[in-house]
Design a protein around this motif. Structure first.
Motif, PDB file in Angstrom:
ATOM      1  N   SER A   3       0.802  -1.219   0.000  1.00  0.00           N
ATOM      2  CA  SER A   3       0.000   0.000   0.000  1.00  0.00           C
ATOM      3  C   SER A   3       0.837   1.272   0.000  1.00  0.00           C
ATOM      4  N   GLY A   4       2.085   1.200   0.483  1.00  0.00           N
ATOM      5  CA  GLY A   4       2.925   2.390   0.551  1.00  0.00           C
ATOM      6  C   GLY A   4       3.809   2.596  -0.658  1.00  0.00           C
ATOM      7  N   LEU A   5       3.718   1.723  -1.650  1.00  0.00           N
ATOM      8  CA  LEU A   5       4.576   1.824  -2.824  1.00  0.00           C
ATOM      9  C   LEU A   5       3.970   2.746  -3.883  1.00  0.00           C
ATOM     10  N   THR A   6       4.832   3.457  -4.580  1.00  0.00           N
ATOM     11  CA  THR A   6       4.399   4.313  -5.687  1.00  0.00           C
ATOM     12  C   THR A   6       4.469   3.520  -6.982  1.00  0.00           C
ATOM     13  N   VAL A   7       3.386   3.558  -7.733  1.00  0.00           N
ATOM     14  CA  VAL A   7       3.293   2.810  -8.985  1.00  0.00           C
ATOM     15  C   VAL A   7       3.315   3.780 -10.163  1.00  0.00           C
ATOM     16  N   GLY A   8       4.247   3.570 -11.066  1.00  0.00           N
ATOM     17  CA  GLY A   8       4.290   4.330 -12.302  1.00  0.00           C
ATOM     18  C   GLY A   8       3.683   3.524 -13.431  1.00  0.00           C
ATOM     19  N   VAL A   9       2.978   4.187 -14.323  1.00  0.00           N
ATOM     20  CA  VAL A   9       2.377   3.506 -15.472  1.00  0.00           C
ATOM     21  C   VAL A   9       2.881   4.162 -16.746  1.00  0.00           C
ATOM     22  N   LEU A  10       3.800   3.504 -17.430  1.00  0.00           N
ATOM     23  CA  LEU A  10       4.290   3.987 -18.715  1.00  0.00           C
ATOM     24  C   LEU A  10       3.254   3.636 -19.773  1.00  0.00           C
ATOM     25  N   GLY A  11       2.831   4.622 -20.545  1.00  0.00           N
ATOM     26  CA  GLY A  11       1.710   4.404 -21.446  1.00  0.00           C
ATOM     27  C   GLY A  11       0.405   4.661 -20.726  1.00  0.00           C
ATOM     28  N   GLY A  12       0.469   5.464 -19.692  1.00  0.00           N
ATOM     29  CA  GLY A  12      -0.694   5.729 -18.868  1.00  0.00           C
ATOM     30  C   GLY A  12      -1.750   6.599 -19.515  1.00  0.00           C
ATOM     31  N   THR A  13      -1.472   7.125 -20.707  1.00  0.00           N
ATOM     32  CA  THR A  13      -2.499   7.890 -21.411  1.00  0.00           C
ATOM     33  C   THR A  13      -3.261   7.017 -22.402  1.00  0.00           C
ATOM     34  N   GLY A  14      -2.804   5.767 -22.602  1.00  0.00           N
ATOM     35  CA  GLY A  14      -3.543   4.820 -23.440  1.00  0.00           C
ATOM     36  C   GLY A  14      -4.654   4.162 -22.640  1.00  0.00           C
ATOM     37  N   LEU A  67      -5.967   1.460  -9.581  1.00  0.00           N
ATOM     38  CA  LEU A  67      -5.008   1.414  -8.482  1.00  0.00           C
ATOM     39  C   LEU A  67      -5.121   2.671  -7.617  1.00  0.00           C
ATOM     40  N   ALA A  68      -5.277   3.827  -8.257  1.00  0.00           N
ATOM     41  CA  ALA A  68      -5.421   5.062  -7.492  1.00  0.00           C
ATOM     42  C   ALA A  68      -6.718   5.058  -6.697  1.00  0.00           C
ATOM     43  N   ARG A  69      -7.769   4.548  -7.290  1.00  0.00           N
ATOM     44  CA  ARG A  69      -9.055   4.456  -6.602  1.00  0.00           C
ATOM     45  C   ARG A  69      -8.950   3.539  -5.386  1.00  0.00           C
ATOM     46  N   ALA A  70      -8.061   2.562  -5.446  1.00  0.00           N
ATOM     47  CA  ALA A  70      -7.848   1.649  -4.324  1.00  0.00           C
ATOM     48  C   ALA A  70      -6.926   2.240  -3.264  1.00  0.00           C
ATOM     49  N   GLY A  71      -6.399   3.440  -3.509  1.00  0.00           N
ATOM     50  CA  GLY A  71      -5.562   4.111  -2.523  1.00  0.00           C
ATOM     51  C   GLY A  71      -4.082   4.079  -2.817  1.00  0.00           C
ATOM     52  N   GLN A  72      -3.675   3.522  -3.965  1.00  0.00           N
ATOM     53  CA  GLN A  72      -2.261   3.472  -4.333  1.00  0.00           C
ATOM     54  C   GLN A  72      -1.811   4.830  -4.860  1.00  0.00           C
ATOM     55  N   GLN A  73      -0.573   5.217  -4.571  1.00  0.00           N
ATOM     56  CA  GLN A  73      -0.011   6.424  -5.175  1.00  0.00           C
ATOM     57  C   GLN A  73       0.418   6.084  -6.594  1.00  0.00           C
ATOM     58  N   GLU A  80      -0.778  11.551 -10.435  1.00  0.00           N
ATOM     59  CA  GLU A  80       0.128  12.572 -10.953  1.00  0.00           C
ATOM     60  C   GLU A  80       0.535  12.229 -12.377  1.00  0.00           C
ATOM     61  N   GLY A  81       0.967  13.229 -13.122  1.00  0.00           N
ATOM     62  CA  GLY A  81       1.455  13.015 -14.475  1.00  0.00           C
ATOM     63  C   GLY A  81       2.898  13.475 -14.602  1.00  0.00           C
ATOM     64  N   ALA A  82       3.680  12.777 -15.429  1.00  0.00           N
ATOM     65  CA  ALA A  82       5.088  13.133 -15.611  1.00  0.00           C
ATOM     66  C   ALA A  82       5.589  12.569 -16.932  1.00  0.00           C
ATOM     67  N   GLU A  83       6.673  13.131 -17.400  1.00  0.00           N
ATOM     68  CA  GLU A  83       7.362  12.565 -18.559  1.00  0.00           C
ATOM     69  C   GLU A  83       7.870  11.179 -18.184  1.00  0.00           C
ATOM     70  N   ASN A  84       8.002  10.291 -19.166  1.00  0.00           N
ATOM     71  CA  ASN A  84       8.310   8.882 -18.895  1.00  0.00           C
ATOM     72  C   ASN A  84       9.506   8.675 -17.969  1.00  0.00           C
ATOM     73  N   ALA A  85      10.597   9.368 -18.224  1.00  0.00           N
ATOM     74  CA  ALA A  85      11.808   9.160 -17.425  1.00  0.00           C
ATOM     75  C   ALA A  85      11.584   9.553 -15.967  1.00  0.00           C
ATOM     76  N   GLU A  86      10.915  10.662 -15.734  1.00  0.00           N
ATOM     77  CA  GLU A  86      10.633  11.075 -14.356  1.00  0.00           C
ATOM     78  C   GLU A  86       9.686  10.095 -13.680  1.00  0.00           C
ATOM     79  N   CYS A  87       8.699   9.622 -14.418  1.00  0.00           N
ATOM     80  CA  CYS A  87       7.777   8.621 -13.891  1.00  0.00           C
ATOM     81  C   CYS A  87       8.535   7.383 -13.429  1.00  0.00           C
ATOM     82  N   ALA A  88       9.464   6.922 -14.261  1.00  0.00           N
ATOM     83  CA  ALA A  88      10.252   5.728 -13.912  1.00  0.00           C
ATOM     84  C   ALA A  88      11.111   5.969 -12.683  1.00  0.00           C
TER      85      ALA A  88
END
Length: 235
Positions: A23-34, A44-50, A73-81
């Motif tokens: 629950s405390g981990l941050t999840v990045g989604v590359l291709g998150g606009t698809g 995942l965000a609705r379930a409380g994940q960052q 949150e939104g970010a460029e791919n490299a920052e997201c990773a």
């Protein structure tokens, strides 16, 4: 005489459903606009994940994040990773290799979850492609030698993921990888979404048939006008 070793009590078997707290981990989604990435980010965000959505353009990622709400949150791919503990790869297959090659350093040491399905389409419908490495997940493993690559989230309907009226998504998520602890982390992440179970399904060499099954599900869904997933029995 009985040796101490032979008389020792057997080691208890770990309950396969005893999964870590993610629950405390941050999840990045590359291709998150698809569609698929956006749906996963929403659930995942609705379930409380960052959650951080990644895109080639930071502005596009932020716009999608604002539309999803729930603290995404939104970010460029490299920052997201760089900012994420777990990174889900949900980019189109034709951009898979190029995206991962560009992010190799940013994904160093990260737990990477590949959910890309290599598919082709013609007049007969969807069909599976087989990458030179064997699967999309194995391609990711080859391109990211210093990341911990797993495969999961292949069989989820983007329509159901994105529908705010759907409270639970009754389906199983098959998780594949080389390190059991990494797989358990991804299983636990899947179980953050109401209705889902994360199920260990083998090593990455078996990812091709899991990815390929999506072609069959597309045919099922077209024939029955449904959003079918996968449910495993007897476990």
């Amino acid at each position: 005489m009985t040796s101490p070793a032979s008389s020792a009590a057997p080691k208890p078997t770990k309950d396969p459903w005893d999964l870590p707290d993610v629950s405390g981990l941050t999840v990045g989604v590359l291709g998150g606009t698809g569609d698929q990435g956006r749906g996963l980010a929403y659930r995942l965000a609705r379930a409380g994940q960052q959650v951080i959505i990644g895109s080639r353009a930071a502005e596009r990622a932020q716009q999608a994040a604002d539309e999803l709400g729930h603290g995404v949150e939104g970010a460029e791919n490299a920052e997201c990773a760089r900012r994420s503990d777990i990174v889900i790869v949900a980019v189109p297959w034709d951009g898979h290799a190029k995206t991962l090659e560009a992010l190799r350093e940013d994904l160093r040491g990260k737990l990477v979850v590949d959910c890309v399905n290599p598919l082709g389409f013609d007049k007969k419908g969807a069909y599976a492609l087989k990458p030179e490495e064997g699967s999309a997940a194995q391609q990711a493993e080859a391109l990211l030698p210093e990341s911990r690559v797993t495969a999961a989230f292949h069989h989820l309907s983007a329509v159901l993921l994105s529908d705010p009226e759907v409270e639970e998504i009754e389906t199983d998520v098959m998780v594949l990888g080389e390190v059991r602890a990494d797989c358990e982390t991804v299983q636990a992440l899947a179980e953050r979404i109401p209705g889902m179970r994360g199920v260990f399904a083998g090593r990455l060499r078996n990812a091709h048939q899991v990815e390929s099954l999506v072609a069959n599900l597309i045919s099922v869904n077209r024939r029955y006008k449904a959003h079918a997933g996968v449910r495993l029995t007897d476990i």
